[in-house]
Design a protein around this motif. Structure first.
Motif, PDB file in Angstrom:
ATOM      1  N   SER A 102       0.811  -1.220   0.000  1.00  0.00           N
ATOM      2  CA  SER A 102       0.000   0.000   0.000  1.00  0.00           C
ATOM      3  C   SER A 102       0.842   1.266   0.000  1.00  0.00           C
ATOM      4  N   LYS A 112       0.746  -8.704  -4.851  1.00  0.00           N
ATOM      5  CA  LYS A 112       0.121  -7.931  -5.933  1.00  0.00           C
ATOM      6  C   LYS A 112      -0.507  -8.866  -6.967  1.00  0.00           C
ATOM      7  N   GLU A 113       0.211  -9.921  -7.309  1.00  0.00           N
ATOM      8  CA  GLU A 113      -0.291 -10.865  -8.311  1.00  0.00           C
ATOM      9  C   GLU A 113      -1.505 -11.630  -7.786  1.00  0.00           C
ATOM     10  N   ILE A 164      -3.709 -10.539  -5.609  1.00  0.00           N
ATOM     11  CA  ILE A 164      -4.835  -9.592  -5.644  1.00  0.00           C
ATOM     12  C   ILE A 164      -5.331  -9.413  -7.076  1.00  0.00           C
ATOM     13  N   LYS A 165      -4.413  -9.263  -8.020  1.00  0.00           N
ATOM     14  CA  LYS A 165      -4.780  -9.073  -9.434  1.00  0.00           C
ATOM     15  C   LYS A 165      -5.583 -10.267  -9.952  1.00  0.00           C
ATOM     16  N   ALA A 180      -7.231 -12.540  -8.198  1.00  0.00           N
ATOM     17  CA  ALA A 180      -8.516 -12.637  -7.487  1.00  0.00           C
ATOM     18  C   ALA A 180      -9.514 -11.644  -8.049  1.00  0.00           C
ATOM     19  N   ARG A 181      -9.076 -10.423  -8.353  1.00  0.00           N
ATOM     20  CA  ARG A 181      -9.992  -9.416  -8.938  1.00  0.00           C
ATOM     21  C   ARG A 181     -10.474  -9.874 -10.322  1.00  0.00           C
ATOM     22  N   GLU A 182      -9.535 -10.374 -11.159  1.00  0.00           N
ATOM     23  CA  GLU A 182      -9.902 -10.831 -12.506  1.00  0.00           C
ATOM     24  C   GLU A 182     -10.932 -11.957 -12.459  1.00  0.00           C
ATOM     25  N   LYS A 183     -10.843 -12.802 -11.467  1.00  0.00           N
ATOM     26  CA  LYS A 183     -11.758 -13.942 -11.355  1.00  0.00           C
ATOM     27  C   LYS A 183     -12.976 -13.615 -10.502  1.00  0.00           C
ATOM     28  N   GLY A 184     -13.045 -12.414  -9.979  1.00  0.00           N
ATOM     29  CA  GLY A 184     -14.169 -12.013  -9.159  1.00  0.00           C
ATOM     30  C   GLY A 184     -14.218 -12.715  -7.804  1.00  0.00           C
ATOM     31  N   THR A 198     -13.888 -12.948  -3.980  1.00  0.00           N
ATOM     32  CA  THR A 198     -13.965 -11.976  -2.887  1.00  0.00           C
ATOM     33  C   THR A 198     -13.440 -12.542  -1.579  1.00  0.00           C
TER      34      THR A 198
END
Length: 143
Positions: A114, A129-130, A132-133, A135-139, A141
């Protein structure tokens, strides 16, 4: 007549560092008894002087908002200053074993990326970072 109980005691040893506080890798937290007694020996660089401290393991755990997890199950670093000198009476308080160490390590990982705290770079920063990236791409939570 004294009564003695057989305990597991972990012995730690390290060299004194005049520049930084004495901190060394600890034991594997997943199998660690945080209330285990530790005897810690710090020796001078020339091995001529020895200092001893002791206390329950948790007293010396080096915790920071950006602590790194180790290469396997987390091994919290141990801080010499957290332990008692041999002249002090034992501190007998215990720590609850379910103290939320997974959450603390997760928060420290987020804190590291952060940029709210000054940190030296670690490969783990890129890993977080990877994660998080992806997890976001795959939705994902985490629920």
């Amino acid at each position: 007549m004294s009564t003695f109980t057989c305990l597991a005691i972990e012995l730690k040893s390290c060299k004194a560092n005049p520049i930084r506080p004495t901190v060394i890798p600890g034991s594997t937290i997943a199998t660690l008894d945080l209330n285990m007694w530790v005897i810690f020996c710090r020796r001078s660089s020339n091995n001529q002087n020895f200092e001893f401290r002791y206390g329950r393991y948790f007293r010396g755990i080096f915790d920071s908002p950006t602590v790194l997890f180790q290469d396997r199950t987390p091994r919290p670093r141990i801080n010499w200053d957290g332990y008692q000198s041999v002249n002090e009476a034992p501190k007998l308080e215990k720590m609850d074993a379910s103290s939320g160490w997974v959450k603390r390590y997760a928060q420290a990982a987020v804190n590291r990326i952060s940029r709210e705290h000054p940190v030296n770079y670690s490969w783990q920063d890129d890993l977080v970072k990877e994660i998080i990236k992806i997890a976001r791409e795959k939705g994902i939570t985490g629920e």
